[in-house]
Design an enzyme around this catalytic site. Structure first.
Site, PDB file in Angstrom:
ATOM      1  CE  LYS A  30     -16.541  -7.778  53.999  1.00 39.50           C
ATOM      2  NZ  LYS A  30     -16.567  -7.228  52.455  1.00 39.50           N
ATOM      3  CG  ASN A  31     -18.441  -3.803  53.429  1.00 40.61           C
ATOM      4  OD1 ASN A  31     -17.651  -4.380  53.105  1.00 40.61           O
ATOM      5  ND2 ASN A  31     -19.749  -4.187  53.272  1.00 40.61           N
TER       6      ASN A  31
ATOM      7  CB  CYS B 114     -19.514 -12.506  42.780  1.00 43.49           C
ATOM      8  SG  CYS B 114     -20.905 -11.780  43.729  1.00 43.49           S
TER       9      CYS B 114
ATOM     10  NE  ARG C 219     -21.503  -7.814  44.735  1.00 42.43           N
ATOM     11  CZ  ARG C 219     -21.081  -7.967  45.770  1.00 42.43           C
ATOM     12  NH1 ARG C 219     -20.918  -9.017  46.328  1.00 42.43           N
ATOM     13  NH2 ARG C 219     -20.630  -6.823  46.782  1.00 42.43           N
TER      14      ARG C 219
ATOM     15  CG  ASP D 156     -23.837  -6.786  53.259  1.00 47.41           C
ATOM     16  OD1 ASP D 156     -24.097  -7.401  52.172  1.00 47.41           O
ATOM     17  OD2 ASP D 156     -22.826  -5.976  53.396  1.00 47.41           O
TER      18      ASP D 156
ATOM     19  NE  ARG E 192     -14.637 -12.355  50.811  1.00 42.90           N
ATOM     20  CZ  ARG E 192     -15.766 -11.926  50.123  1.00 42.90           C
ATOM     21  NH1 ARG E 192     -16.616 -12.656  49.773  1.00 42.90           N
ATOM     22  NH2 ARG E 192     -15.633 -10.490  49.961  1.00 42.90           N
TER      23      ARG E 192
HETATM   24  C1  UD1 Z   1     -21.309  -3.170  48.724  1.00 47.29           C
HETATM   25  C2  UD1 Z   1     -20.886  -4.070  49.915  1.00 47.29           C
HETATM   26  C3  UD1 Z   1     -21.407  -5.063  49.959  1.00 47.29           C
HETATM   27  C4  UD1 Z   1     -22.878  -4.836  50.118  1.00 47.29           C
HETATM   28  C5  UD1 Z   1     -23.655  -3.902  48.794  1.00 47.29           C
HETATM   29  C6  UD1 Z   1     -24.917  -3.339  48.754  1.00 47.29           C
HETATM   30  C7  UD1 Z   1     -18.531  -3.409  50.373  1.00 47.29           C
HETATM   31  C8  UD1 Z   1     -16.983  -3.748  49.973  1.00 47.29           C
HETATM   32  N1  UD1 Z   1     -19.248  -4.452  49.774  1.00 47.29           N
HETATM   33  O1  UD1 Z   1     -20.901  -3.864  47.783  1.00 47.29           O
HETATM   34  O2  UD1 Z   1     -21.363  -5.912  51.240  1.00 47.29           O
HETATM   35  O3  UD1 Z   1     -23.532  -6.215  50.118  1.00 47.29           O
HETATM   36  O4  UD1 Z   1     -22.681  -2.893  48.914  1.00 47.29           O
HETATM   37  O5  UD1 Z   1     -24.964  -2.860  50.123  1.00 47.29           O
HETATM   38  O6  UD1 Z   1     -18.692  -2.392  50.575  1.00 47.29           O
HETATM   39  N2  UD1 Z   1     -24.714  -2.158  40.477  1.00 47.29           N
HETATM   40  C9  UD1 Z   1     -24.720  -2.088  38.855  1.00 47.29           C
HETATM   41  N3  UD1 Z   1     -23.948  -1.552  38.277  1.00 47.29           N
HETATM   42  C10 UD1 Z   1     -22.590  -1.058  39.170  1.00 47.29           C
HETATM   43  C11 UD1 Z   1     -22.566  -1.334  40.430  1.00 47.29           C
HETATM   44  C12 UD1 Z   1     -23.531  -1.882  40.979  1.00 47.29           C
HETATM   45  O7  UD1 Z   1     -25.562  -2.297  38.307  1.00 47.29           O
HETATM   46  O8  UD1 Z   1     -21.639  -0.479  38.458  1.00 47.29           O
HETATM   47  C13 UD1 Z   1     -25.971  -3.026  41.204  1.00 47.29           C
HETATM   48  C14 UD1 Z   1     -25.339  -4.292  41.621  1.00 47.29           C
HETATM   49  O9  UD1 Z   1     -25.799  -5.363  40.566  1.00 47.29           O
HETATM   50  C15 UD1 Z   1     -26.350  -4.636  42.948  1.00 47.29           C
HETATM   51  C16 UD1 Z   1     -26.555  -3.061  43.293  1.00 47.29           C
HETATM   52  O10 UD1 Z   1     -26.199  -2.301  42.147  1.00 47.29           O
HETATM   53  O11 UD1 Z   1     -27.429  -5.023  42.337  1.00 47.29           O
HETATM   54  C17 UD1 Z   1     -25.647  -2.803  44.388  1.00 47.29           C
HETATM   55  O12 UD1 Z   1     -24.142  -2.990  44.075  1.00 47.29           O
HETATM   56  P1  UD1 Z   1     -23.103  -2.090  44.826  1.00 47.29           P
HETATM   57  O13 UD1 Z   1     -23.744  -0.844  45.898  1.00 47.29           O
HETATM   58  O14 UD1 Z   1     -22.276  -1.518  44.064  1.00 47.29           O
HETATM   59  O15 UD1 Z   1     -22.529  -3.086  45.787  1.00 47.29           O
HETATM   60  P2  UD1 Z   1     -20.846  -3.342  46.053  1.00 47.29           P
HETATM   61  O16 UD1 Z   1     -20.123  -1.855  46.161  1.00 47.29           O
HETATM   62  O17 UD1 Z   1     -20.269  -4.067  45.328  1.00 47.29           O
END
Ligand code: UD1
Length: 417
Positions: free
Chosen positions: A22-23, A116, A121, A304, A396
């Site tokens: 999925k990711n 969420c 996030r 995850d 999902r």
């Molecule tokens: C992706 C995965 C999700 C997984 C996560 C962490 C997908 C579609 N989803 O989510 O399944 O749980 O990686 O491995 O690939 N953060 C910030 N600022 C930002 C972005 C992120 O502070 O602009 C923080 C978030 O709050 C969180 C951490 O960074 O604490 C990790 O988030 P991120 O790696 O961005 O997760 P996703 O890409 O949303």
């Protein structure tokens, strides 16, 4: 609404095939927005999040058809550059349209995802990166709008290695003028998959999978023809299912090099893991041993897989500890596991799990995607009947999970709630 009913206590045995990730599929499908023409993306899992991508691509004006896991996307005639609230709210990864649309059309407008279930996030690091590349970002009426006549290569340091942020910026940089260097980039295998697809489209990317990714912008890309990698989290979930049921399961498509943290912790818990050609096989012990895990960005232990491991620890012989470092509110499965008799205490980001001999079936409610997987696993190992409701979360991210588990001998059914 539907729920899943499980009669626990069956030892799982046999073979199961992992679906496409999925990711990895999500960013790959959004990458089709980078250039017109007909793209083919194969091995796409049949999931609710993928239905959301299909809807979003269609709203933007792409023509999408899908058959047997292959998506054909013609993104020549994009008419809108806006991802509406209704879709972003159901799937945060919709923010991944920002990079491709901004790079190709100089403009994108995306609803802010909002809170969420597993934490705040934010997407501030995505936006900071676009700004460094010369984009003007405005926030207004719950939408983020990005504009740039032509993005320019930049040196971007990510304060934390965000997966989605790294993907968004790599896609944007692929068509920018000049060289972009992303430092402290996320290193997840899904990022490598995206980079490989983009390279096949004509992008010039170096270092994906390391913490420094260098992208030299090109003027033009061609449509992609690409197969999505296997889902390492689904694979890990089946390995835990074998571990918890004293089972013996061969997980076809599971790749050891994507699962190092998970495999070493399973071995520590006493699970026998065998690396076979194109598969991993797990054999569960008579009694699982307690372990300690700390979630970290890849190659650390994946957040995850945290909920699934906690279900396993609940039936281990002794006290286990989980420290969740990636998301601030990712312990919502705990209350539900407690309803099944698990002994878990939470303090801040740390959960202490005192293993018990067996869990007791109970009605439980899924709260997010991986939490629902942990409840299904708990139900497989528990005495009597477990009913998991709100399983739309499960749909999902797990393709046909009850059919796959049934093939392994589980007594599991989906019924109207
Ligand atoms: C992706 C995965 C999700 C997984 C996560 C962490 C997908 C579609 N989803 O989510 O399944 O749980 O990686 O491995 O690939 N953060 C910030 N600022 C930002 C972005 C992120 O502070 O602009 C923080 C978030 O709050 C969180 C951490 O960074 O604490 C990790 O988030 P991120 O790696 O961005 O997760 P996703 O890409 O949303």
């Amino acid at each position: 609404m539907q729920k899943i009913i499980i009669e626990g206590g069956q030892r799982l045995k046999g073979e199961v095939q992992v679906s496409g990730a999925k990711n990895a599929a999500l960013p790959l499908l959004f990458a089709t927005l980078l250039t017109g023409g007909t793209h083919r993306v194969g091995n796409v899992p049949d999931l609710r999040d993928i239905d959301t991508v299909e809807k979003l691509l269609s709203i933007l004006g792409a023509r999408v058809s899908r058959q047997n896991g292959t998506f054909v996307v013609d993104s020549s005639a994009i008419q809108s550059e806006e991802a509406p609230y209704d879709l972003v709210r159901t799937m945060r990864a919709s923010v991944l349209v920002l990079g491709p649309l901004l790079a190709r059309f100089g403009h994108a407008r995306v609803s802010l995802p909002g809170g969420c279930a597993i934490g705040a996030r934010p997407i501030n690091l995505h936006l900071k990166g676009f700004e460094a590349m010369g984009a003007q970002i405005t926030l207004d009426h719950g939408y983020v709008e990005a504009r740039a006549k032509k993005l320019k290569g930049a040196r971007i340091y990510l304060d934390s290695p965000t997966v989605g942020g790294t993907e968004n910026l790599i896609m944007a940089a692929a068509l920018a003028k000049g060289t972009t260097v992303i430092e402290n980039a996320a290193r997840e295998p899904e990022i490598v998959d995206l980079a490989q697809a983009l390279i096949a489209m004509g992008a010039r990317i170096d270092g994906a999978g390391s913490d420094t990714v260098t992208i030299e912008g090109v003027d033009e890309l061609r449509p992609m023809d690409y197969q999505v990698m296997p889902d390492r989290i689904e694979a890990g979930t089946f390995l835990v299912a074998a571990a918890m049921t004293r089972g013996d399961v061969r997980v076809i498509g599971a790749q050891a090099d994507h699962l190092e943290g998970v495999l070493s912790k399973l071995r520590e818990a006493g699970v026998e893991i065998m690396e076979e050609e194109g598969a991993l096989r797990a054999r569960g012990p008579r009694r699982l041993q307690p372990i300690q895990i700390k979630t970290r960005p890849y190659p650390g232990f994946p957040t995850d897989m945290q909920a699934q491991f906690m279900a396993m620890m609940a039936i281990s012989e002794g006290t286990s500890v989980v420290v969740e470092n990636v998301f601030e509110n990712r312990f919502m499965h705990v209350c539900e596991l407690q309803r099944m008799g698990a002994d878990i205490a939470i303090e801040g980001h740390t959960a202490t799990i005192r293993g018990c001999r067996t869990l007791k079936g109970a009605p439980v409610m899924a709260t997010d995607l991986r939490a629902s997987a942990s409840l299904v696993l708990a139900g497989l190992a528990a005495e009597n009947t477990t009913e998991v409701s709100r399983i739309y979360h499960l749909d999902r991210g797990y393709e046909g999970i009850e059919a796959k588990l049934r093939l392994l001998g589980a007594r599991i059914d989906r019924v109207p709630a």
